[in-house]
Design a protein around this motif. Structure first.
Motif, mmCIF file in Angstrom:
data_model
loop_
_atom_site.group_PDB
_atom_site.id
_atom_site.type_symbol
_atom_site.label_atom_id
_atom_site.label_comp_id
_atom_site.label_asym_id
_atom_site.label_seq_id
_atom_site.Cartn_x
_atom_site.Cartn_y
_atom_site.Cartn_z
ATOM 1 N N ASN A 208 18.019 43.255 4.748
ATOM 2 C CA ASN A 208 16.932 44.208 5.035
ATOM 3 C C ASN A 208 15.616 43.535 5.392
ATOM 4 O OD1 ASN A 208 18.548 46.550 4.470
ATOM 5 N ND2 ASN A 208 18.292 46.125 2.279
ATOM 6 N N VAL A 209 15.723 42.395 6.085
ATOM 7 C CA VAL A 209 14.517 41.728 6.580
ATOM 8 C C VAL A 209 14.015 42.493 7.800
ATOM 9 C CG1 VAL A 209 13.583 39.613 7.569
ATOM 10 C CG2 VAL A 209 15.273 39.491 5.731
ATOM 11 N N ARG A 210 12.765 42.874 7.773
ATOM 12 C CA ARG A 210 12.190 43.675 8.860
ATOM 13 C C ARG A 210 11.497 42.767 9.875
ATOM 14 N NH1 ARG A 210 8.906 47.346 4.797
ATOM 15 N NH2 ARG A 210 9.073 45.371 3.680
ATOM 16 N N LEU A 211 12.026 42.779 11.091
ATOM 17 C CA LEU A 211 11.502 41.935 12.157
ATOM 18 C C LEU A 211 10.819 42.805 13.206
ATOM 19 C CD1 LEU A 211 14.646 39.676 12.643
ATOM 20 C CD2 LEU A 211 12.618 39.145 11.293
ATOM 21 N N ASP A 212 9.805 42.241 13.886
ATOM 22 C CA ASP A 212 9.122 43.022 14.907
ATOM 23 C C ASP A 212 9.884 43.036 16.231
ATOM 24 O OD1 ASP A 212 8.706 40.436 15.676
ATOM 25 O OD2 ASP A 212 6.522 40.533 15.708
ATOM 26 N N ARG A 213 10.884 42.155 16.373
ATOM 27 C CA ARG A 213 11.799 42.200 17.502
ATOM 28 C C ARG A 213 13.093 41.505 17.104
ATOM 29 N NH1 ARG A 213 11.743 37.978 21.843
ATOM 30 N NH2 ARG A 213 10.572 36.155 21.128
ATOM 31 N N PRO A 214 14.207 41.735 17.808
ATOM 32 C CA PRO A 214 15.492 41.188 17.380
ATOM 33 C C PRO A 214 15.484 39.662 17.311
ATOM 34 C CG PRO A 214 15.814 42.908 19.026
ATOM 35 C CD PRO A 214 14.349 42.639 18.972
ATOM 36 N N PHE A 215 16.097 39.131 16.256
ATOM 37 C CA PHE A 215 16.200 37.688 16.092
ATOM 38 C C PHE A 215 17.017 37.072 17.224
ATOM 39 C CE2 PHE A 215 18.199 33.827 14.449
ATOM 40 C CZ PHE A 215 17.112 33.156 13.919
ATOM 41 N N ASN A 216 18.069 37.783 17.654
ATOM 42 C CA ASN A 216 18.926 37.274 18.733
ATOM 43 C C ASN A 216 18.126 36.906 19.972
ATOM 44 O OD1 ASN A 216 21.194 37.580 17.235
ATOM 45 N ND2 ASN A 216 22.115 39.197 18.452
ATOM 46 N N SER A 217 17.329 37.857 20.435
ATOM 47 C CA SER A 217 16.593 37.630 21.685
ATOM 48 C C SER A 217 15.572 36.515 21.534
ATOM 49 C CB SER A 217 15.908 38.923 22.143
ATOM 50 O OG SER A 217 14.994 39.388 21.158
ATOM 51 N N GLY B 185 27.829 26.221 10.481
ATOM 52 C CA GLY B 185 28.680 26.920 11.443
ATOM 53 C C GLY B 185 28.224 28.325 11.780
ATOM 54 N N SER B 186 27.100 28.758 11.214
ATOM 55 C CA SER B 186 26.577 30.089 11.549
ATOM 56 C C SER B 186 26.026 30.070 12.972
ATOM 57 C CB SER B 186 25.452 30.488 10.585
ATOM 58 O OG SER B 186 25.926 30.594 9.264
ATOM 59 N N SER B 187 26.368 31.087 13.732
ATOM 60 C CA SER B 187 25.782 31.235 15.064
ATOM 61 C C SER B 187 24.495 32.044 14.967
ATOM 62 C CB SER B 187 26.763 31.950 15.999
ATOM 63 O OG SER B 187 26.932 33.299 15.571
ATOM 64 N N ILE B 188 23.769 32.093 16.052
ATOM 65 C CA ILE B 188 22.569 32.930 16.106
ATOM 66 C C ILE B 188 22.922 34.379 15.791
ATOM 67 C CG2 ILE B 188 20.896 33.944 17.725
ATOM 68 C CD1 ILE B 188 20.682 31.156 19.010
ATOM 69 N N TYR B 189 24.060 34.822 16.302
ATOM 70 C CA TYR B 189 24.497 36.207 16.065
ATOM 71 C C TYR B 189 24.763 36.437 14.575
ATOM 72 C CZ TYR B 189 25.306 35.722 21.080
ATOM 73 O OH TYR B 189 25.149 35.465 22.424
ATOM 74 N N LEU C 107 18.380 28.293 21.307
ATOM 75 C CA LEU C 107 18.157 27.423 20.150
ATOM 76 C C LEU C 107 19.432 27.242 19.329
ATOM 77 C CD1 LEU C 107 14.652 28.731 19.096
ATOM 78 C CD2 LEU C 107 15.187 26.360 19.676
ATOM 79 N N GLU C 108 20.551 27.754 19.828
ATOM 80 C CA GLU C 108 21.818 27.555 19.133
ATOM 81 C C GLU C 108 22.050 26.060 18.926
ATOM 82 O OE1 GLU C 108 23.925 29.485 17.176
ATOM 83 O OE2 GLU C 108 24.694 30.614 18.901
ATOM 84 N N GLY C 109 22.371 25.691 17.695
ATOM 85 C CA GLY C 109 22.596 24.287 17.369
ATOM 86 C C GLY C 109 21.412 23.612 16.706
ATOM 87 N N TYR C 110 20.217 24.173 16.884
ATOM 88 C CA TYR C 110 18.997 23.551 16.356
ATOM 89 C C TYR C 110 18.456 24.275 15.115
ATOM 90 C CZ TYR C 110 18.920 21.143 20.863
ATOM 91 O OH TYR C 110 19.247 20.368 21.956
ATOM 92 N N LEU C 111 19.078 25.378 14.726
ATOM 93 C CA LEU C 111 18.627 26.142 13.562
ATOM 94 C C LEU C 111 19.400 25.637 12.350
ATOM 95 C CD1 LEU C 111 18.539 29.656 15.279
ATOM 96 C CD2 LEU C 111 16.693 27.979 15.052
ATOM 97 N N PHE C 112 18.800 24.726 11.606
ATOM 98 C CA PHE C 112 19.549 23.958 10.609
ATOM 99 C C PHE C 112 20.047 24.835 9.465
ATOM 100 C CE2 PHE C 112 20.093 20.864 7.162
ATOM 101 C CZ PHE C 112 20.949 19.981 7.817
ATOM 102 N N PRO C 113 21.335 24.731 9.130
ATOM 103 C CA PRO C 113 21.898 25.528 8.025
ATOM 104 C C PRO C 113 21.329 25.073 6.681
ATOM 105 C CG PRO C 113 23.629 24.642 9.459
ATOM 106 C CD PRO C 113 22.361 23.934 9.811
ATOM 107 N N ASP C 114 20.807 26.011 5.928
ATOM 108 C CA ASP C 114 20.191 25.681 4.641
ATOM 109 C C ASP C 114 19.889 26.994 3.925
ATOM 110 O OD1 ASP C 114 19.080 24.289 2.556
ATOM 111 O OD2 ASP C 114 17.713 23.112 3.783
ATOM 112 N N ASN D 126 23.022 38.426 9.158
ATOM 113 C CA ASN D 126 22.649 38.061 7.795
ATOM 114 C C ASN D 126 21.258 38.592 7.453
ATOM 115 O OD1 ASN D 126 22.798 36.886 5.290
ATOM 116 N ND2 ASN D 126 22.986 34.785 6.018
ATOM 117 N N LEU D 127 20.340 38.472 8.387
ATOM 118 C CA LEU D 127 18.985 38.998 8.179
ATOM 119 C C LEU D 127 19.014 40.506 8.000
ATOM 120 C CD1 LEU D 127 17.130 36.848 10.859
ATOM 121 C CD2 LEU D 127 16.668 36.786 8.403
#
Length: 280
Positions: free
Chosen positions: A97-106, A83-87, A131-138, A92-93
């Motif tokens: 403190n996961v460092r990304l080179d660009r926002p995960f949302n976009s 049930g987690s959304s992309i947002y 990709l909402e719906g295809y990012l499998f919860p795990d 959570n990331l």
């Protein structure tokens, strides 16, 4: 000779874990692994998730790692609940403190392109780029500094492993995979217990087939920027293709990333004539 990534499914017994480790080449003596687990009194304390193991690790080291759910050095253990959304995944990331080179949302909301659809054919049924719906919860182990595309690839691989075989074997013809995931995401947000999921699915199918609007509050909350905990009557008037009070049929896409139980409920709904339910 490098590290081996191994998925330990939820509710796996020590015997089942030993077999997985044997098949992945981490241990060549599953029997001794089980004996070690019993001697250390860890048979009921081994945790599911994605792990990295070296083929040179002892049974003791493997068992301690599994009992602690410990991530590899320099990596973050990321739990993505059903049930987690992309947002929510993005927040959570950030909290880890996961460092990304660009926002995960976009990256995820505009993620489907020709190259990705070529690699993962199940994405081709999606009429939108999200990709909402295809990012499998795990549970995932990711580097503390990583590209969002790498995280997305990891989650799509899990979707391919967990969902695609179920979809290909179900024989569904009336609805596409994308539509099933869309409905499953609404079920995920509405259900409180597993037994409710097929019944809730039947309610929504009955509404779709009778021409009623779905009228699902979670779709309204997904449409509204920064929604409150409760849906108000003014919220129900918010103009969005995701608002299933204003628009009949399914929304353009999923409103979260559903778990396998909700997906199965969407594929195999209960047989009822219900068109309403009350969330108590």
């Amino acid at each position: 000779s490098g590290p081996v990534q191994v998925l330990i499914p939820e509710n796996s017994t020590a015997k089942e874990i030993a077999q997985v480790l044997f098949l992945e080449g981490v241990t060549d003596k599953p029997g001794s692994f089980i004996i070690s687990a019993r001697l250390l009194n860890l048979t009921s304390r081994l945790k599911s998730g994605n792990y990295y193991f070296s083929r040179s690790m002892t049974n003791y080291s493997i068992l301690i790692k599994l009992s602690e759910g410990r991530s590899p050095l320099g990596e973050v253990r990321l739990v993505v609940p059903e049930g987690s959304s992309i947002y929510r995944i993005s927040k959570n990331l950030a909290s880890h403190n996961v460092r990304l080179d660009r926002p995960f949302n976009s990256a995820a909301l505009d993620g489907i392109n020709a190259d990705l659809a070529l690699k993962y054919p199940f994405l081709r049924s999606s009429p939108i780029k999200s990709l909402e719906g295809y990012l499998f919860p795990d549970t995932y182990y990711i580097a503390a500094r990583v590209r969002p595309e790498d995280i997305i690839d990891m989650m799509l691989k899990r979707f391919e492993e967990a969902v695609v075989p179920v979809w290909l074997s179900c024989g569904m013809k009336k609805y596409s995979l994308h539509q099933i995931l869309t409905l499953a995401s609404i079920i995920e947000k509405e259900a409180e217990t597993d037994g409710e999921r097929p019944i809730i699915a039947s309610v929504f199918y009955n509404r779709l087939e009778s021409g009623m609007a779905l009228r699902a509050d979670p779709t309204v909350k997904y449409a509204i920027p920064n929604p409150g905990k409760e849906v108000t009557y003014s919220d129900l008037k918010y103009p969005s293709p995701y608002n299933t009070y204003l628009n009949k049929g399914l929304p353009p896409g999923p409103i979260c990333n559903p778990g396998l139980k909700s997906i199965l409920a969407a594929i195999h709904p209960a047989e009822t004539n219900y068109i309403y339910f009350v969330s108590n």
